[in-house]
Design a protein around this motif. Structure first.
Motif, short mmCIF file in Angstrom:
data_model
loop_
_atom_site.label_atom_id
_atom_site.label_comp_id
_atom_site.label_asym_id
_atom_site.label_seq_id
_atom_site.Cartn_x
_atom_site.Cartn_y
_atom_site.Cartn_z
N GLU A 13 38.76 45.19 36.61
CA GLU A 13 39.64 44.91 37.20
C GLU A 13 39.54 43.82 37.73
O GLU A 13 40.78 42.31 37.45
CB GLU A 13 39.99 45.85 38.32
N VAL A 14 37.89 43.05 38.47
CA VAL A 14 38.15 41.36 39.30
C VAL A 14 37.68 40.80 37.73
O VAL A 14 38.10 39.53 37.36
CB VAL A 14 37.55 41.33 39.87
N GLY A 15 36.90 41.14 37.05
CA GLY A 15 36.20 40.59 35.78
C GLY A 15 37.34 39.84 34.10
O GLY A 15 37.19 38.83 34.47
N GLY A 16 38.34 40.63 34.61
CA GLY A 16 39.97 40.57 33.18
C GLY A 16 40.47 39.36 34.17
O GLY A 16 41.07 39.02 33.26
N LEU A 17 40.36 38.93 35.44
CA LEU A 17 40.96 38.20 36.03
C LEU A 17 40.42 36.50 35.24
O LEU A 17 41.32 35.73 34.83
CB LEU A 17 41.11 38.01 37.08
N PHE A 18 38.88 36.92 35.32
CA PHE A 18 38.57 35.37 34.43
C PHE A 18 39.08 34.55 32.98
O PHE A 18 38.25 34.30 32.59
CB PHE A 18 37.37 35.01 35.06
N LEU A 19 39.40 36.44 32.56
CA LEU A 19 39.71 36.18 30.32
C LEU A 19 40.70 34.98 30.54
O LEU A 19 40.94 34.89 29.06
CB LEU A 19 40.11 37.48 29.65
N ALA A 20 41.39 34.73 31.63
CA ALA A 20 42.72 34.19 31.05
C ALA A 20 42.10 32.78 31.98
O ALA A 20 43.20 31.61 33.37
CB ALA A 20 43.72 34.12 31.96
N PHE A 21 41.16 32.49 32.81
CA PHE A 21 40.42 31.14 33.69
C PHE A 21 40.56 30.16 32.58
O PHE A 21 40.22 29.67 31.65
CB PHE A 21 38.46 31.69 33.82
N PRO A 22 41.13 28.71 33.46
CA PRO A 22 41.44 28.07 32.20
C PRO A 22 40.10 26.93 32.63
O PRO A 22 39.31 25.70 33.17
CB PRO A 22 42.30 27.07 33.21
N ALA A 23 39.51 27.71 31.52
CA ALA A 23 37.58 27.34 31.25
C ALA A 23 37.53 25.54 30.26
O ALA A 23 36.52 24.97 31.28
CB ALA A 23 37.19 28.68 29.40
N TYR A 30 37.56 50.63 29.31
CA TYR A 30 36.80 49.40 30.50
C TYR A 30 37.53 48.51 29.80
O TYR A 30 38.00 47.52 30.98
CB TYR A 30 35.22 49.59 29.75
N ALA A 31 37.53 47.87 28.52
CA ALA A 31 38.37 46.95 27.86
C ALA A 31 39.72 46.54 28.26
O ALA A 31 40.68 45.63 29.17
CB ALA A 31 38.06 46.71 26.49
N ALA A 32 40.13 47.42 28.21
CA ALA A 32 41.79 48.02 28.33
C ALA A 32 41.90 47.44 29.98
O ALA A 32 43.00 47.00 30.37
CB ALA A 32 42.79 48.80 28.18
N LEU A 33 41.28 47.80 30.86
CA LEU A 33 41.51 47.23 32.53
C LEU A 33 41.50 46.83 32.55
O LEU A 33 41.58 44.95 33.78
CB LEU A 33 40.46 48.54 33.20
N GLU A 34 40.33 45.84 31.66
CA GLU A 34 39.90 43.91 31.79
C GLU A 34 41.48 43.17 30.96
O GLU A 34 42.07 42.32 31.94
CB GLU A 34 38.54 43.86 30.52
N ALA A 35 42.11 44.05 30.28
CA ALA A 35 42.92 43.11 29.43
C ALA A 35 44.10 43.07 30.78
O ALA A 35 44.76 42.01 30.86
CB ALA A 35 43.39 43.81 28.21
#
Lengths: 158, 112
Positions: free
Chosen positions: A42-52, B55-60
């Motif tokens: 849940e927290v890690g996913g936020l960083f998938l859209a981080f302005p890298a 897990y990946a869906a939760l990340e998405a």
């Protein structure tokens, strides 16, 4: 201005500028994985859209535009910074596509194969981002026409 | 080893989208690639392989919050760059807390 590809831009980019972006991208992707491991998806996913690499890209755009103007004997600082601002406007529009990508992966992934979800989400990002850009261009064109139409009577009065 | 693999894949994907951003004109269009799902494409595949699809869906799902934060961040950078014309490096780095505040604000309100 029509959309076109200018491959000469690749020659203007130095090898270390490519290396910086590779490094930034790699580090952010690795850190995202570590954050997800430590604090959960849940927290890690936020960083998938981080302005890298946004700061690195904006800096390069500013530098290249400035150099372009300096070759013509002009200062180019203001022009470079405006170009970076325009790039940021494009990124803000692209964020709409990023949101749709995330929503598609979230909703479709649990029941389907990963490759199928990728095949739906990646083109969706492209289509949504380009559609937002095209709509925004249309609005800007209409605003320009409206402003021009408003200025004609004033010119005639003079 | 997994972290190293993640870093290499991430570096390659992010660089590829950055190249597209370099090549395309006008800059407003090229900017779209600044918001490409580059880190996501590199990370989600590995997340599926090591932790499964749920897990990946939760990340998405959280990524959707991150994307909204990205919009707020890029919009603020654009407004400040156009109005005050500071250095791009200074402005884009100084605005990162806006991304963090929006992303974590959404996480607290919606995603937690």
């Amino acid at each position: 201005m029509k959309v076109h590809a200018d491959f000469s831009a690749l020659r203007r980019t130095k090898w270390y500028e490519y290396a910086i972006r590779f490094l930034f991208g790699g580090i952010v992707t690795a850190i995202t994985g570590l954050i997800a491991k430590k604090f959960g998806p849940e927290v890690g996913g936020l960083f998938l859209a981080f302005p890298a690499i946004f700061p690195a890209t904006a800096t390069l755009i500013e530098k290249h535009e400035k150099q372009k103007k300096q070759r013509k004997g002009l200062n180019g600082t203001k022009r470079g910074r405006l170009a970076a601002g325009v790039d940021a406007a494009g990124a803000a529009m692209g964020a709409g596509g990023l949101l749709v990508f995330a929503l598609i992966v979230w909703k479709l992934l649990p029941g389907r194969s990963g490759s199928m979800v990728w095949a739906a989400a990646t083109p969706a990002w492209v289509v949504v981002a380009i559609s937002i850009w095209a709509a925004q261009e249309k609005i800007r064109e209409l605003q320009r026409k409206h402003a021009a139409a408003k200025s004609i009577p004033r010119l005639q009065l003079r | 080893m997994e972290i190293l693999l993640r870093a290499v894949i991430g570096g390659v994907v992010v660089s590829a989208f950055a190249l597209l951003g370099d090549v395309f004109q006008p800059k407003r269009f090229a900017g779209l690639f600044g918001a490409a799902p580059s880190v996501a494409l590199a990370s989600l595949g590995l997340a599926i392989a090591s932790n499964g699809k749920l897990y990946a869906a939760l990340e998405a799902r959280s990524m959707a919050g991150g994307a909204i934060a990205f919009f707020v961040y890029a919009y603020c950078v654009c407004v400040v760059m156009m109005k005050y014309k500071p250095s791009a490096m200074l402005c884009s780095l100084a605005m990162i807390p806006i991304w963090c505040a929006t992303a974590f604000g959404l996480w607290i309100l919606w995603l937690r």
